[in-house]
Design an enzyme around this catalytic site. Structure first.
Site, PDB file in Angstrom:
ATOM      1  N   CYS A   1       0.847  -1.196   0.000  1.00 20.62           N
ATOM      2  CA  CYS A   1       0.000   0.000   0.000  1.00 20.62           C
ATOM      3  C   CYS A   1       0.886   1.250   0.000  1.00 20.62           C
ATOM      4  CB  CYS A   1      -0.898  -0.007   1.234  1.00 20.62           C
ATOM      5  SG  CYS A   1      -2.038   1.409   1.281  1.00 20.62           S
TER       6      CYS A   1
ATOM      7  N   ASP B   1       0.410   3.782   1.676  1.00 17.49           N
ATOM      8  CA  ASP B   1       0.397   4.360   3.026  1.00 17.49           C
ATOM      9  C   ASP B   1       1.837   4.565   3.529  1.00 17.49           C
ATOM     10  OD1 ASP B   1       0.283   4.466   5.986  1.00 17.49           O
ATOM     11  OD2 ASP B   1      -1.849   4.068   5.692  1.00 17.49           O
TER      12      ASP B   1
ATOM     13  N   ARG C   1       3.135   4.580   6.291  1.00 11.41           N
ATOM     14  CA  ARG C   1       3.570   3.848   7.485  1.00 11.41           C
ATOM     15  C   ARG C   1       4.066   2.435   7.199  1.00 11.41           C
ATOM     16  NH1 ARG C   1      -2.041   4.613  10.441  1.00 11.41           N
ATOM     17  NH2 ARG C   1      -2.634   4.074   8.314  1.00 11.41           N
TER      18      ARG C   1
ATOM     19  N   HIS D   1      -2.115  -3.896   5.004  1.00 12.44           N
ATOM     20  CA  HIS D   1      -1.891  -3.534   6.415  1.00 12.44           C
ATOM     21  C   HIS D   1      -3.231  -3.266   7.080  1.00 12.44           C
ATOM     22  CE1 HIS D   1      -2.605   0.878   5.922  1.00 12.44           C
ATOM     23  NE2 HIS D   1      -2.335   0.574   4.664  1.00 12.44           N
TER      24      HIS D   1
ATOM     25  N   CYS E   1      -6.176  -0.098   6.942  1.00  4.37           N
ATOM     26  CA  CYS E   1      -5.910   0.535   5.630  1.00  4.37           C
ATOM     27  C   CYS E   1      -7.038   1.526   5.267  1.00  4.37           C
ATOM     28  CB  CYS E   1      -5.810  -0.546   4.562  1.00  4.37           C
ATOM     29  SG  CYS E   1      -5.442   0.113   2.921  1.00  4.37           S
TER      30      CYS E   1
END
Ligand SMILES: [Zn+2]
Length: 240
Positions: free
Chosen positions: A65, A67, A69, A121, A124
């Site tokens: 992803c 993202d 993090r 994750h 999400c």
């Protein structure tokens, strides 16, 4: 004497000035961060970048992803040069995405990676958005792929009443379906005909702990796909 109008203009000018300053500082911190990182690498190995510039031979393709993090190298404790990476919102793998297919083809057929990992994750945002009925704009077309995953597993997901539990189960099912989508491609199936050392895996990263959960859906054979998606002459003969 200053009028109320003057005061508003001054306040706005100060506000805009501090916004610009903060923006400049955050940008400059990236460049100073880079110089610090270079110095640290060279301290550990003066030839670090000389070696890195000679080429890459990663054994892993990470499809994760976007993202911020869940960075592939940090999550897996690997270094630059060890993981080939493709990321998009909610780690979706669709066979009409030229970007993903190009990365997959290069990783599998040129770099000859041994592991392709679809890594989602928990928590999400893309998956959570797909669970709503709101419009978010252009991204709705992308999130539709996750809604399609929901439809395939509605019998299970409809029964989950807790919102976070529902998001996290859809995160897992999305990873499983996207890993399956990769296995359906001619890229993966043709590679399996040529070599036995290529596996496709499904993982979920738990942001609360940093730990990876292996969903145990590892595949290394077209025969596990079901006859609809299997692409080889024997499958055609068996179901003719
Ligand atoms: Zn995400």
């Amino acid at each position: 004497m200053k009028t109320d109008n003057d005061k508003t203009e001054i306040t706005t000018a100060i506000k805009n000035g501090s916004i610009k300053l903060a923006q400049k500082e955050s940008y400059n911190s990236l460049l100073s961060g880079n110089r610090k990182w270079v110095a640290e690498q060279l301290k550990g190995d003066p030839d670090y970048f000389k070696k890195l510039s000679q080429g890459q031979s990663p054994e892993v393709l990470w499809i994760g992803c976007s993202d911020s993090r869940v960075p592939a190298n940090q999550v897996t404790g690997t270094k630059p040069g060890e993981v080939f990476v493709h990321r998009n919102i909610a780690n979706v793998c669709v066979h009409s995405d030229m970007n993903m297919l190009s990365v997959l083809d290069y990783a599998v057929n040129v770099l000859k990676v041994k592991h392709v990992i679809v890594a989602g994750h928990y928590g999400c945002g893309g998956v959570a958005a797909a669970l709503t009925h709101k419009q978010f704009g252009l991204i709705d077309n992308w999130l539709r792929h996750i809604k399609d995953v929901y439809r395939l597993h509605a019998h299970e997901l409809d029964r989950i009443t807790d919102k976070d539990a529902k998001i996290n189960r859809l995160v897992e099912l999305n990873v499983i379906e996207q890993a399956y989508n990769l296995c359906k491609t001619t890229i993966i199936q043709n590679a399996w005909k040529e070599r036995e050392d290529l596996q496709v895996h499904g993982w979920v990263v738990d942001i609360n702990t940093g730990l990876v959960r292996d969903l145990k859906v590892t595949n290394n054979d077209s025969q596990n796909l079901g006859y609809v998606y299997e692409l080889n002459p024997e499958a055609v003969a068996a179901h003719a």
